[in-house]
Design an enzyme around this catalytic site. Structure first.
Site: not given
Ligand code: EPU
Length: 351
Positions: A160, A237, A335
């Site tokens: 990022r 995010s 972010e």
């Molecule tokens: N989780 C929770 N609660 C939730 C959702 C997720 O506890 O409501 C936990 C779970 O443990 C889950 C983990 O978070 O396994 C990861 O969740 P997710 O796969 O949805 O990914 P993220 O880390 O929350 C990141 C990016 C997203 C991107 C996804 C998929 C960042 C800040 N965000 O989200 O990017 O789409 O991975 O690769 O790095 C964005 O930057 O706007 C964005 C949407």
């Protein structure tokens, strides 16, 4: 260059929040970008470069200077090289590449915003980052008012992050992005959600099927823009996933009742999902504070329930940051880019 005054910024953001720009210029070519920069300088007005508006929180007071909307269009292809103008819609560009049989961006399908914004925060999702395919970025250098082509190695890409949002923030305006894509590539299916989606399939999915799966997964998480769906009024995010030393992760894990999720990061560090920290700190999906809420589909997105103000978003942000810090000693970093706020992220006083 088309110039207007007192233009409401909320409609230009996916959050649908924000007051007016003092001046608002639309640039459809590079000359207009230079013209707009000169206009702002002559008036001593601050400049903000607006792309797709998908990663912004604009203050209720708006922006006291010139907002420059990048509307440069066009995609050129030469062999496996694609040159996309900054104002192209990102998801349309991803679809075009896939239709032509090129891989490298299929996991980045369904991300709202414009091409020019993607190198700035090194957009990433589902196992790919744009830095994996970008070869160079064409920019206007505001120090010299000259255009140049920055090779990827000079862009300082990390999670990022790039020189555009860190060490050289505010210095460059991105006008075009060049990417090397891979003809007939197999889709990248490294992310758990995608593996699950295609589990049990005998034949590997096509690029188009992978992109469709990514869009579907994003939709389920409220991370796809769908007209009329309330959970989409967000900036994606709202917090970055904090990268902490292994030792700190172990300390958190020792106090938690069950397994703390983790992603790989650079050696000695662990990335913890901010969504998990937010939920553990007491902000469950659907948590409401006035007109703002934690998305009911993903704890990492704050949403505008309708009529929300930037002040309201900041109030919920501050509560979440304080609670997570009190519970885990981890300071979450927002972010989205803040526009029209003071340096401390608090709104400027009106006038
Ligand atoms: N989780 C929770 N609660 C939730 C959702 C997720 O506890 O409501 C936990 C779970 O443990 C889950 C983990 O978070 O396994 C990861 O969740 P997710 O796969 O949805 O990914 P993220 O880390 O929350 C990141 C990016 C997203 C991107 C996804 C998929 C960042 C800040 N965000 O989200 O990017 O789409 O991975 O690769 O790095 C964005 O930057 O706007 C964005 C949407």
């Amino acid at each position: 260059m088309q110039l207007r005054e007192q233009v409401a910024l909320a409609p230009y953001t996916t959050f649908s929040i924000g007051g007016p720009a003092r001046w608002f210029a639309e640039a459809e070519d590079e000359n207009s970008v230079v013209e707009a920069v000169r206009f702002a300088r002559e008036r001593g007005a601050p400049l903000f470069v607006l792309g797709g508006g998908s990663n912004l929180l604009v203050a209720d007071e708006g922006f006291p200077g010139l907002v420059l909307h990048i509307a440069l269009k066009g995609v050129e292809q030469k062999g496996d090289m694609f040159h996309a103008a900054a104002g192209e819609n990102w998801d349309d560009f991803v679809s075009l590449a896939i239709e032509r049989g090129y891989g490298g961006l299929e996991c980045l399908a369904g991300i709202p915003g414009s091409v020019g914004g993607t190198p700035v925060q090194n957009v990433g999702a589902y196992g790919q980052e744009v830095s994996g395919t970008i070869t160079s970025v064409r920019v206007l250098d505001l120090n010299h008012l000259t255009f140049s082509e920055l090779p990827a190695a000079a862009c300082g890409f990390a999670y990022r992050r790039s020189i555009f949002n860190s060490s050289h923030r505010g210095r460059f305006v991105v006008t075009r992005v060049s990417l090397r894509l891979r003809r007939n590539a197999n889709p990248v299916l490294s992310y758990a959600d995608l593996k699950r989606y295609f589990a049990g399939r005998a034949t590997p999915p096509t690029l188009a099927e992978a992109a469709a799966a990514v869009r579907e997964i994003r939709h389920a998480k409220g991370m796809l823009l769908v007209e009329g769906e309330a959970d989409c009024r967000s900036a994606g995010s709202f917090f970055k996933n904090p990268v902490v030393p292994e030792k700190m992760y172990d300390e958190i894990a020792a106090t938690a009742a069950f397994a703390v999720p983790r992603y790989a990061a650079t050696r000695g560090f662990v990335k913890i999902p901010a969504a998990w920290l937010v939920e553990q700190a007491g902000y469950h999906k659907g948590y409401v504070l006035g007109d703002v809420a934690v998305s009911s589909r993903h704890a990492l997105a704050l949403i505008n329930r309708g009529g929300a103000t930037a002040r309201g978003v900041v109030a919920l942000r501050d509560q979440i940051v304080a609670s997570v810090e009190a519970k885990f000693q981890v300071r979450l970093e927002p972010e989205p880019v803040l526009v029209g706020f003071g340096g401390d992220g608090q709104a400027r006083s009106a006038g």
